[in-house]
Scaffold this motif. Structure first.
Motif, PDB file in Angstrom:
ATOM      1  N   THR A 145     -47.756 -51.131 -13.584  1.00 10.09           N
ATOM      2  CA  THR A 145     -47.038 -50.007 -13.659  1.00 10.09           C
ATOM      3  C   THR A 145     -46.153 -49.947 -12.403  1.00 10.09           C
ATOM      4  N   ASP A 146     -44.939 -49.265 -12.573  1.00 17.71           N
ATOM      5  CA  ASP A 146     -44.028 -48.990 -11.513  1.00 17.71           C
ATOM      6  C   ASP A 146     -44.023 -47.614 -11.190  1.00 17.71           C
ATOM      7  N   ILE A 147     -44.194 -47.174  -9.984  1.00 16.57           N
ATOM      8  CA  ILE A 147     -44.499 -45.836  -9.716  1.00 16.57           C
ATOM      9  C   ILE A 147     -43.296 -45.733  -8.851  1.00 16.57           C
ATOM     10  N   GLU A 148     -42.387 -44.730  -8.937  1.00 16.18           N
ATOM     11  CA  GLU A 148     -41.445 -44.268  -8.341  1.00 16.18           C
ATOM     12  C   GLU A 148     -41.595 -42.946  -7.321  1.00 16.18           C
ATOM     13  N   HIS A 149     -41.656 -43.301  -5.940  1.00 16.05           N
ATOM     14  CA  HIS A 149     -41.901 -42.248  -4.721  1.00 16.05           C
ATOM     15  C   HIS A 149     -40.786 -41.589  -4.302  1.00 16.05           C
ATOM     16  N   GLU A 150     -40.828 -40.495  -3.930  1.00 16.66           N
ATOM     17  CA  GLU A 150     -39.739 -39.999  -3.185  1.00 16.66           C
ATOM     18  C   GLU A 150     -40.326 -38.759  -2.245  1.00 16.66           C
ATOM     19  N   LYS A 151     -39.832 -38.884  -1.037  1.00 21.67           N
ATOM     20  CA  LYS A 151     -40.183 -38.026  -0.055  1.00 21.67           C
ATOM     21  C   LYS A 151     -39.177 -37.390   0.883  1.00 21.67           C
ATOM     22  N   GLU A 152     -39.049 -35.952   1.026  1.00 18.30           N
ATOM     23  CA  GLU A 152     -38.203 -35.246   1.630  1.00 18.30           C
ATOM     24  C   GLU A 152     -38.754 -34.584   2.849  1.00 18.30           C
ATOM     25  N   GLU A 153     -37.884 -34.350   3.925  1.00 17.19           N
ATOM     26  CA  GLU A 153     -38.365 -33.685   4.844  1.00 17.19           C
ATOM     27  C   GLU A 153     -37.396 -32.808   5.485  1.00 17.19           C
ATOM     28  N   ILE A 154     -37.327 -31.443   5.616  1.00 18.06           N
ATOM     29  CA  ILE A 154     -36.091 -30.565   6.252  1.00 18.06           C
ATOM     30  C   ILE A 154     -36.411 -29.938   7.361  1.00 18.06           C
ATOM     31  N   TYR A 155     -35.464 -30.319   8.220  1.00 16.67           N
ATOM     32  CA  TYR A 155     -35.414 -29.887   9.629  1.00 16.67           C
ATOM     33  C   TYR A 155     -34.800 -28.548   9.703  1.00 16.67           C
TER      34      TYR A 155
END
Length: 410
Positions: free
Chosen positions: A63-73
């Motif tokens: 299974t291919d899992i797509e990750h996405e991460k964001e950090e707001i300054y």
């Protein structure tokens, strides 16, 4: 349309700012007919984002899992014209008359934020956005991407880790046995050594390279490389090739070659450390890659990319230079994305970094003065006993073109 043009004018021509510096400018609006609006605002935003794929094997299924991460300054909005309530709701209907209107503003970039960066499926990006807020219909906006930098001097924070004694260079080597059909196996090897760990963009790195071909087959290409290693979310690693320089086409069977102080000028690129960033981490290494039949030898040593040169060098000329695109491999391409929307301008945006076009080595001038004080005439007179004890040397002023003449007597 009533709005003929809307644009952001910033005082900085190169759009480069440092953390803690003030961004000054104005939102320019040209109106052809009177228009009723709620107000005008400016928005400053800084954030880091990264996405990556992970393959999970469960028995025979993958299974291919797509990750996405964001950090707001930061994400700050300011009213330039109109009235906003305490609950951030527009309370007025304003009529913007025909003509050209300028709405000045200034904003202090927060400190302790990472510098700008653009990479494949990842970025640290800072934007300034001007908005005409309408009650009916879509808001009219314009936006500029700016470069935010931060000085990085690793010698100030970790001087012991960067000190490399001359007798203990930073080095790596690789060795392997290559078999032949009718002959006994032969060994091939390559090694790389550096006598310095920290560099700045524009500085010439010098490495000692040694390649030995003790096999009975001719070798292939030997190259020196600068690589950038990206860590996404602390779990996914991606390597980019920034520079790839050919050292030699091949080595004959039984041949051994050595290159002393092989030069590699570092391109404009992001510093090694992204302060306070939990989305991305950046590291660099210098590698030697030697191609042999049925084998590729690879040796690499880590380096640090800083923004402040060491004390032995005096910056003569430096500029803010757009970072160079890495050499893409295996059909990799940049996937530019931004929170909310993505435009062609975003895909073409490249940050500008401090690039040293010329640096003066202070140690060379110091050596010239020392050699001048020990001139051959003084030595001869001392040997004959005409001068008893050391004397204070006279102050001599030299023109730049005279140094070669004095060096010949040293």
């Amino acid at each position: 349309m009533a709005v003929k043009a809307i644009e952001l004018n910033l005082e900085s021509d190169d759009l480069v700012f440092y953390s803690g510096q003030r961004v000054k400018g104005a939102l320019i609006v040209q109106i052809s007919l009177p228009i009723i609006i709620a107000g005008i605002e400016v928005r400053f935003r800084g954030a880091a984002r990264a996405k990556w794929n992970e393959s999970v094997q469960n028995g025979t299924h993958r299974t291919d899992i797509e990750h996405e991460k964001e950090e707001i300054y930061f994400d700050d909005r300011f009213c330039l014209w109109g009235k906003v309530s305490s609950s951030n709701r527009w309370e007025t209907r304003e009529t913007l008359q025909r003509g050209r209107h300028a709405f000045p503003f200034q904003y202090r970039v927060p400190g302790a934020i990472p510098c700008s960066f653009e990479g494949p499926d990842a970025h640290v990006r800072y934007t300034v956005q001007g908005i005409i807020v309408r009650y009916d219909g879509e808001h009219i906006t314009t936006r500029k991407l700016i470069t935010v930098l931060r000085e990085f001097d690793p010698r100030r924070d970790h001087p012991d880790k960067l000190a490399i004694p001359p007798e203990q260079p930073l080095e790596d080597q690789a060795e392997r046995a290559i078999s032949s059909v009718c002959c006994r196996p032969g060994r091939v090897s390559c090694s790389l050594a550096l006598y310095k760990r920290a560099f700045v963009p524009g500085e010439t790195l010098r490495a000692d390279i040694h390649v030995q071909n003790s096999s009975f087959r001719k070798s292939g290409l030997v190259s020196v490389q600068l690589k950038q290693m990206l860590m996404y979310g602390g779990v996914h690693t991606r390597t980019l090739l920034l520079s790839d320089i050919k050292v030699t086409d091949s080595l004959r069977p039984g041949q051994s070659r050595q290159w002393k102080d092989y030069p590699l000028r570092l391109p404009s690129t992001c510093p090694s450390k992204l302060f306070m960033c939990k989305v991305l981490d950046i590291k660099y290494c210098i590698a030697i890659e030697a191609t042999f039949p049925d084998a590729v030898l690879y040796a690499a040593v880590p380096i640090t990319i800083a923004t402040v040169p060491e004390q032995a060098y005096c910056p003569v000329k430096w500029v803010y230079k757009v970072n160079e695109r890495p050499i893409q491999q295996n059909g990799d391409t940049y996937d530019s994305f931004i929170h909310g929307c993505s435009t062609n301008a975003d895909m073409e945006f490249r940050p500008k970094y401090k690039f040293y076009e010329d640096m003066k080595d202070i140690r060379k001038d110091r050596e010239i003065v020392l050699r001048l004080r020990q001139s051959p005439g003084v030595k001869r007179r001392r040997e004959k006993g005409k001068i008893s004890g050391p004397q204070k040397p006279a102050v001599v002023r030299m023109l730049p073109d005279e140094r070669t003449h004095f060096n010949s007597y040293a």
